[in-house]
Design an enzyme around this catalytic site. Sequence first.
Site, PDB file in Angstrom:
ATOM      1  N   CYS A  94       0.825  -1.206   0.000  1.00  0.00           N
ATOM      2  CA  CYS A  94       0.000   0.000   0.000  1.00  0.00           C
ATOM      3  C   CYS A  94       0.859   1.256   0.000  1.00  0.00           C
ATOM      4  O   CYS A  94       0.390   2.327  -0.320  1.00  0.00           O
ATOM      5  CB  CYS A  94      -0.985  -0.008   1.161  1.00  0.00           C
ATOM      6  SG  CYS A  94      -0.273  -0.515   2.706  1.00  0.00           S
ATOM      7  N   HIS A 147      19.010   1.363  -2.986  1.00  0.00           N
ATOM      8  CA  HIS A 147      17.576   1.565  -2.753  1.00  0.00           C
ATOM      9  C   HIS A 147      16.926   0.257  -2.273  1.00  0.00           C
ATOM     10  O   HIS A 147      16.182   0.253  -1.286  1.00  0.00           O
ATOM     11  CB  HIS A 147      16.911   2.045  -4.044  1.00  0.00           C
ATOM     12  CG  HIS A 147      15.414   2.126  -3.949  1.00  0.00           C
ATOM     13  ND1 HIS A 147      14.767   3.199  -3.403  1.00  0.00           N
ATOM     14  CD2 HIS A 147      14.449   1.234  -4.301  1.00  0.00           C
ATOM     15  CE1 HIS A 147      13.464   2.985  -3.428  1.00  0.00           C
ATOM     16  NE2 HIS A 147      13.244   1.795  -3.970  1.00  0.00           N
TER      17      HIS A 147
END
Lengths: 269, 446
Positions: free
Chosen positions: B52, B99
Site C-alpha cells: 500500500c 535503494h
Amino acid sequence: MSFVTVLFVATALAYVAAAMLFSAHLRGRGATSERWATRTLGLAIAAHVAFLGTDYALSGRAPLSTMHETLAVLSLLIAVSFLATMRRHRLVVLGAFITPVTLLLFLGAALRGPVGRVPDGVRSALLPFHIAVNVLGLAAFALAFAVAVAYVIQEQLLRKRQLGGIFQRLPSLDVLDSLGFRLVTIGFPLFTLGVITGSFWAVRLGSASPTNFSAGQGFAVLAWLFFATVLLSRVAGGWRGRRAAIGTMLGFLCAMVAVGGYVLRGFGG
Amino acid sequence: MTRKLIVVGVSHRTAPLSIRERLAVPAEQLSAELDAVAKRAGLAEAVMISTCNRVEIIGTAEEPVRAERAMLDYWNGRVLPEQIDSHVYRHVGREAARHLFRVASGLDSMVLGEPQILGQVKDAYGVAQRTGTVGMQLGRSFERCFGVAKRVRTETALAAGNVSVSSIACDLAEKIFGDLKDRRVLLVGAGKMSEVAARSLTASGAHLYVVNRSPARAQSLAAACGGTPRPLEALATELAEADVVISSTAKQGYVVTYDLMQAVCKIRRYRPLFVIDIAVPRDVDPRIDSLRNVFLYDMDDLQKVSRENLAARERAIVPAEEIIEQELGELERFLRSVELTPTIVALRERVHGVLRAELERTLPKLAVDDASRRKLEAMCDAMANKLLHQPLTELKQGETGPEGANLVEAVQRLFGLDASAPRSGKGPQSAESPEPALAAERGSKH
C-alpha cells in the site's frame, strides 16, 4: 601475604568484576557482557571454593565453626544457587543485584572478630543444625532481597514512564513478585528453625530475660517478623508487589544487622 | 554489454495515494503483471513489489534508459490523464542496489524500521522466482538484501521498541504481567484504537470483555474480537476481575473515578491492574495512578513512549546506512567477479580463435610436414598468450579496484564479447536483444 589471603583477594576481585559486568549488562553496554558476567561469576565461585578448601586444610576446622567462615559459606551458597536457578529462567540480569550482596557478605568473612570461635560452654549437638538452617534460610532471603530491589526499581521506572534500557532488560513485575515470594517461602521455615534454636541457646545461657536481650537477637526476631508479615499479608491479601518487596528488603536488612553484630562481637551476642 | 540493475517505482514519499492505488497490483495478478512488464520493458530479470505504500519494479537491463522509458509508458497508461513521471523515482546500478537494501531494511518505510516490508519484499521475490524472472544477478542482489535487512535488525536499534500506541500498550502489559495468557482484558467503550489494542492483547492469549453504553455495539465488537459483551452496570465487577483495562468512551467526565477504583482495589485485593486510557477527554481519573498496584497510562504517556522509541530508531539510521554501504561493496565485488570469469574466457577464446583460424587458412598453401605444423601451432598459441598477458593481468587486478567494472565493459566492447549471455556456443551475437537472454534464464529455472 599467605596463600589463603591471595585466594581471598582473588575471589573478592572476581566478584567485583562480575558485579561490574552484570551492572554493565543491565545498563545495556555491550552485547556479550551477559555471557562474560556469568563466566566471571563462575570464576569467582571457583576461586571461592579454592579459598574455603585451602582455609579448611590449613586450619583443620570445619568451615562453619566460626562466624566469618559461616559468612564465607553463606556467600558461596548464594552465588551458586543464583547461577543454578536463574540461568534457566533467563533471569541472569538479576546478577546485577545479587552479586553485590554476595560480595558484601564475602567481605564480611574477612572481619575476624577477637572472639571468633564459639565458646565451649555453648557447644552442643544443636549448634551445626542452628548454623546450617540459618545459612540456608539467609541464602534464600538474600536472593529474595535482590529480587525485591529489582522489583522496586522496575516499578519505579514504570511509574516514572522511563521505559528505556533497564526497564526493558529487567523481567516483568509479575515474575519478580512471584519469584520473591517463592524465595521468602523457602527461606522462612529454615530461618524460623534458626531463630527457635537461637532462642533456645539464649535461654540456656540465661541471657534471654527481657532485660538482657541482645541487639543481635532483637534484629533477628525483627527480621523474622518482617518475613512473617510478608507471607501472612500476601495470603490475607494486600501485601503484594511494592509492599511485599519493601517488607522483604527490610527483613533481610534486619537479618544482616543481626549477623553483623555477631561478626563484629563474636558468637552468642 | 553488461546488464545494469534498475529500479523504477512510486512510494509514499513521491506519489499520493490516488496514484499509488491505481498502480497497485493485487497479489493474485502480480505474476502475470510482472511477466508483462518485464517483456514490454525488455528486462532480463524483474521483481515487482506492490504494497500500500509502494509499487516498484526492480530489474536488470542492458539499456536502462530504454527499459525505464518503457516501464513509465506502461504505467502512464494506468494513470491517464495524469502523467506518472513526476511521481516516479528511478535508480540505476549501485544506486538501485542501495535503494533495494534500504527498502528491505525499513529505512524507506513510512514508519521507520517497521518489519512488515521485509516479508513483503520476500513475497515479491518468491512470486518472481515462480514466474521465472529471476536470474543470477537479481537473485544474488535479493539474497544479499535479505542478509542486509537481518544485519540492520540485529546490529542496530532501527527496529527496536514499538512505535504504534497499541503495540506499546501490549508491551507494557507484558512488562507488568509477564505472560498474558488467560489474563482478562476489559474494554470500556468501543473505539477503533481500543479494538486494535485489544486484538494484539488477545493474540497473546488474553480473554476479552467489552463494556459499552450501547449493548449492540458491545455485542458486535465482542463478536469481532472474540470477546464477551457485558452490560455497563457490570463495570465495577468487571474492573474487579480485570488485569488490563482499555478505556475509550466518548463521554465527558470520568467513567472510572478515584472512589470507584479505590473500592475496586479492595475487592480485588490489590492485585496489579494496568489501565490504559486512550480517550480524549480522559475517561479515568489520573489520581488512580497513585493507588497500590494500579498503573495508569494515558494517550500522552503512550505517545511519549512512541516518540522516544522513534527517536531511538532515528539514531540508528546512520549505523544502518553504514552496514548498507559495506554490503553494497560486497555485492559489487561478487557481481564483478561473476562477470569477470566469462569475460576472461571469452577474450581468450576470441584471440586464440582468430589466430588459429588464420593459421588453418594459410597452412594448406604452405605444404608443411606435421612437425613444422605443430611448431607453427605452438607459435600461434605463444603469440596469443603473450598478447593476452597484459590485458588479463589488468582485468584480474581490476576485480577489486574501483575501475574494474569499466575495464570489463571496455574489454567486452573492444573485442565484441558478450560474457553475460549463456555460453551456448552461438558466439557474441546471440544476445543482441534481451529477449533471448530472458528466455534462456527462464528455461534454466525449470
